[in-house]
Scaffold this active site. Structure first.
Site, PDB file in Angstrom:
ATOM      1  N   GLY A  54       0.815  -1.200   0.000  1.00 37.96           N
ATOM      2  CA  GLY A  54       0.000   0.000   0.000  1.00 37.96           C
ATOM      3  C   GLY A  54       0.851   1.252   0.000  1.00 37.96           C
ATOM      4  O   GLY A  54       1.979   1.248   0.491  1.00 37.96           O
ATOM      5  N   SER A  55       0.329   2.335  -0.564  1.00 40.47           N
ATOM      6  CA  SER A  55       1.020   3.614  -0.496  1.00 40.47           C
ATOM      7  C   SER A  55       0.852   4.219   0.900  1.00 40.47           C
ATOM      8  O   SER A  55       0.093   3.709   1.730  1.00 40.47           O
ATOM      9  CB  SER A  55       0.467   4.560  -1.561  1.00 40.47           C
ATOM     10  OG  SER A  55       0.760   4.056  -2.847  1.00 40.47           O
ATOM     11  N   GLY A  56       1.554   5.306   1.155  1.00 39.33           N
ATOM     12  CA  GLY A  56       1.488   5.960   2.455  1.00 39.33           C
ATOM     13  C   GLY A  56       2.653   5.607   3.357  1.00 39.33           C
ATOM     14  O   GLY A  56       2.736   6.098   4.485  1.00 39.33           O
ATOM     15  N   HIS A  57       3.551   4.741   2.860  1.00 38.19           N
ATOM     16  CA  HIS A  57       4.721   4.332   3.643  1.00 38.19           C
ATOM     17  C   HIS A  57       6.009   4.884   3.040  1.00 38.19           C
ATOM     18  O   HIS A  57       7.085   4.384   3.326  1.00 38.19           O
ATOM     19  CB  HIS A  57       4.821   2.804   3.690  1.00 38.19           C
ATOM     20  CG  HIS A  57       3.600   2.128   4.204  1.00 38.19           C
ATOM     21  ND1 HIS A  57       3.114   2.366   5.464  1.00 38.19           N
ATOM     22  CD2 HIS A  57       2.745   1.237   3.627  1.00 38.19           C
ATOM     23  CE1 HIS A  57       2.019   1.629   5.647  1.00 38.19           C
ATOM     24  NE2 HIS A  57       1.770   0.945   4.555  1.00 38.19           N
ATOM     25  N   LYS A 105       5.677  -7.979   2.464  1.00 36.52           N
ATOM     26  CA  LYS A 105       5.408  -7.799   3.887  1.00 36.52           C
ATOM     27  C   LYS A 105       4.185  -8.641   4.257  1.00 36.52           C
ATOM     28  O   LYS A 105       3.223  -8.722   3.491  1.00 36.52           O
ATOM     29  CB  LYS A 105       5.161  -6.321   4.208  1.00 36.52           C
ATOM     30  CG  LYS A 105       6.363  -5.429   3.881  1.00 36.52           C
ATOM     31  CD  LYS A 105       6.249  -4.012   4.410  1.00 36.52           C
ATOM     32  CE  LYS A 105       5.057  -3.240   3.862  1.00 36.52           C
ATOM     33  NZ  LYS A 105       5.020  -3.153   2.381  1.00 36.52           N
ATOM     34  N   ASP A 110      -1.612  -8.615   0.789  1.00 31.49           N
ATOM     35  CA  ASP A 110      -0.361  -8.624   0.021  1.00 31.49           C
ATOM     36  C   ASP A 110       0.049 -10.049  -0.333  1.00 31.49           C
ATOM     37  O   ASP A 110       0.421 -10.339  -1.473  1.00 31.49           O
ATOM     38  CB  ASP A 110       0.772  -7.960   0.831  1.00 31.49           C
ATOM     39  CG  ASP A 110       0.608  -6.456   0.973  1.00 31.49           C
ATOM     40  OD1 ASP A 110      -0.529  -5.993   1.162  1.00 31.49           O
ATOM     41  OD2 ASP A 110       1.620  -5.736   0.917  1.00 31.49           O
ATOM     42  N   HIS A 219      -0.155   0.678   9.697  1.00 31.87           N
ATOM     43  CA  HIS A 219      -1.433   1.199   9.200  1.00 31.87           C
ATOM     44  C   HIS A 219      -2.293   1.660  10.366  1.00 31.87           C
ATOM     45  O   HIS A 219      -3.499   1.800  10.237  1.00 31.87           O
ATOM     46  CB  HIS A 219      -2.188   0.123   8.415  1.00 31.87           C
ATOM     47  CG  HIS A 219      -1.343  -0.588   7.433  1.00 31.87           C
ATOM     48  ND1 HIS A 219      -0.674  -1.754   7.734  1.00 31.87           N
ATOM     49  CD2 HIS A 219      -1.022  -0.273   6.163  1.00 31.87           C
ATOM     50  CE1 HIS A 219       0.017  -2.136   6.665  1.00 31.87           C
ATOM     51  NE2 HIS A 219      -0.175  -1.266   5.707  1.00 31.87           N
TER      52      HIS A 219
END
Lengths: 334, 334
Positions: A54-57, A105, A110, A219
């Site tokens: 996911g994006s945001g990391h 991860k 995922d 998250h």
């Protein structure tokens, strides 16, 4: 919600284009996908490394695409697993005929989507292997995960497996090396504030004015416990001793560490933690050979930090210190 | 106030030690001072570059100490000018017999204290020059400043003057180059949230839930105006057009840009701004040759960003792209 965005729906698409604007010498976007690949890939023969999530990391994972680390990174929407077709596009972008290692991860979505992508690759005759990263020692099973979660320690997998691939190791060797990194890796984080997922528009959780959450997920998944704010000394020691115990680290062993910001935590706070870390390793008679300090695996604008320890042997140490050149991590040889 | 610290009084001292823990191959602390100097300085003959200022703007300035940039960085307490004796210690650490250029951001306290330090150096026979950086086009005169403030554009001065010094330019030449950077440099920032200075314990200012401040200073000094939250597109355009006008940039000119986080702003938001920047420069028929995107000059955990434009000529372009190797900025040559 205060964010410098245009619309929730276009964040990831726009951010990927912006990464290419900032790093054209490193990155290209695979047309029609959410994949960032090396702008100057090797022609043939190198094992490909693909990661994603996911994006945001950020800078994970597009920031680690480049010489000595990843060949391609696959983005999902914010805090959302990338879809199988996107992962498959990443595999194809990374394939140079020597197979592709997927660094995943450990989140249920995922794992599932990377697995489906492997089947697509298999049908195309591209050999793949997977390394599953589960460095977060805070909790067994969690929101989104069966078993331990994968967090910031993943960057050590990118670095060490990436160096092995760059040096010409074959797919099974790169996988073995990556697996030994995971087997010697432990991380744990804490949050001082929540972050706000754009699609939700409000903070994921609330913490009191003098409260922090130990073992937070990247998250905002629940951690172990909420505790009163600790000093930097107490916090670093708390995380450190947990990791040392998990890895059964003993006298004279060699380690690398990562002091990672969850997003909003200023660099001076990370530096204070790093100072404590150095003192703690001295007391434990561990040899602290390398510290990565900064933003490596963030959770949007969450305030907090994570600590990662990696047991080193000579092979991992050599690969960790090998030259690499990516937007977010560079090891320069003179 | 939630911060990962031990005590307000020891933040800077501890953070400097922590920087050396994380970057021993780059940095050493000059004993008994708040100065970080190169751990592997050149023996003789190079013009020294010293910068400094209050802490809380990391990676400025200790993160820019290393090959191709600074020789020493002098820290003050958080958002407080370094004292003359500390600056003088920085000058001595940077002196290799060819004189020392001081890169000073235009704040009254910094200007005064660096000037006193120059007198001390003069008495010791160390030749010094000063470049005063005043890239913030938001306001004339402000809290702490007569004239324009110095902000993130300072990093371009470190990079370009640092490259000239590394190549063997003499003191007056390095100063001329640094001055031409400043003459072609313009920046402006915005804040979505305040930061909290540890010694104050509460946010410096308050912004409404849908409000941002344009032209904010890096210490939270007042900007131009408070406005409703803009989209990333509107914000980038607003900053960009102001900077283009200030620099009188016209068709076909070459520029470099910096998209800088004030601290808490996530990388995806900077990337979205960078995408808009690329489109804006295309519309203006400017040649955008380089984008520095990330945390370069922060204001603790403030949310917001600044944009910097630098007019390039061939000399500045070459020096900007010259190899450098520091904790916070690396240009790798292959």
């Amino acid at each position: 919600m205060k964010k410098i965005i245009d619309a929730v729906e276009t964040i990831v698409d726009q951010a990927l284009d912006g990464m290419v604007v900032a790093y054209p010498e490193y990155l290209q976007r695979v047309e029609g996908t959410l994949v960032l690949a090396r702008s100057k890939p090797k022609e043939t023969g190198k094992v490909g490394l693909v990661s994603g999530g996911g994006s945001g990391h950020e800078p994970a994972h597009g920031g680690y695409v480049g010489y000595g680390m990843l060949d391609a990174a696959v983005a999902g929407e914010v805090f959302t697993s990338p879809t199988p077709d996107q992962v498959y596009a990443g595999i194809k972008a990374a394939d140079r005929g020597a197979g592709v290692l997927l660094v995943v991860k450990n989140y249920t979505g995922d794992v599932m989507n990377f697995d489906i992508a492997r089947e697509l690759a298999d049908a195309d005759g591209i050999a793949t292997e997977v390394v599953l990263v589960n460095d977060d020692v805070a909790v067994q099973d969690s929101l989104y995960t069966t078993g331990r979660r994968g967090i910031a320690g993943t960057v050590f997998v990118h670095k060490i497996a990436g160096a092995a691939a760059e040096e010409g190791a074959d797919l099974s060797s790169v996988k073995v090396i990556a697996d030994t990194v995971v087997a010697n890796l432990a991380s744990m984080g804490c949050a001082l504030t929540s972050c706000t997922v754009p699609a939700n528009g409000k903070p994921t959780f609330e913490l009191g004015a003098n409260e922090m959450e130990m073992g937070i997920g990247i998250h905002g998944e629940p951690g172990i416990e909420r505790v009163p704010m600790m000093s930097a000394s107490e916090l670093t020691a708390s995380l450190y001793h947990r990791l040392v115990a998990e890895l059964s680290l003993g006298d004279g062993e060699r380690i690398a560490a990562m002091v990672n910001s969850m997003g909003a935590t200023p660099a001076i706070e990370l530096a204070i933690m790093s100072g404590h870390l150095a003192n703690l390793t001295k007391s434990s008679k561990l040899s602290l050979e390398k510290v990565l300090m900064g933003e490596f695996m963030t959770s949007l604008e969450m305030a907090g930090a994570s600590l990662t320890l990696l047991r080193l042997d000579q092979q991992r140490s050599t690969l960790l210190n090998a030259a690499c050149d990516t937007p977010a991590l560079k090891v320069v040889k003179h």
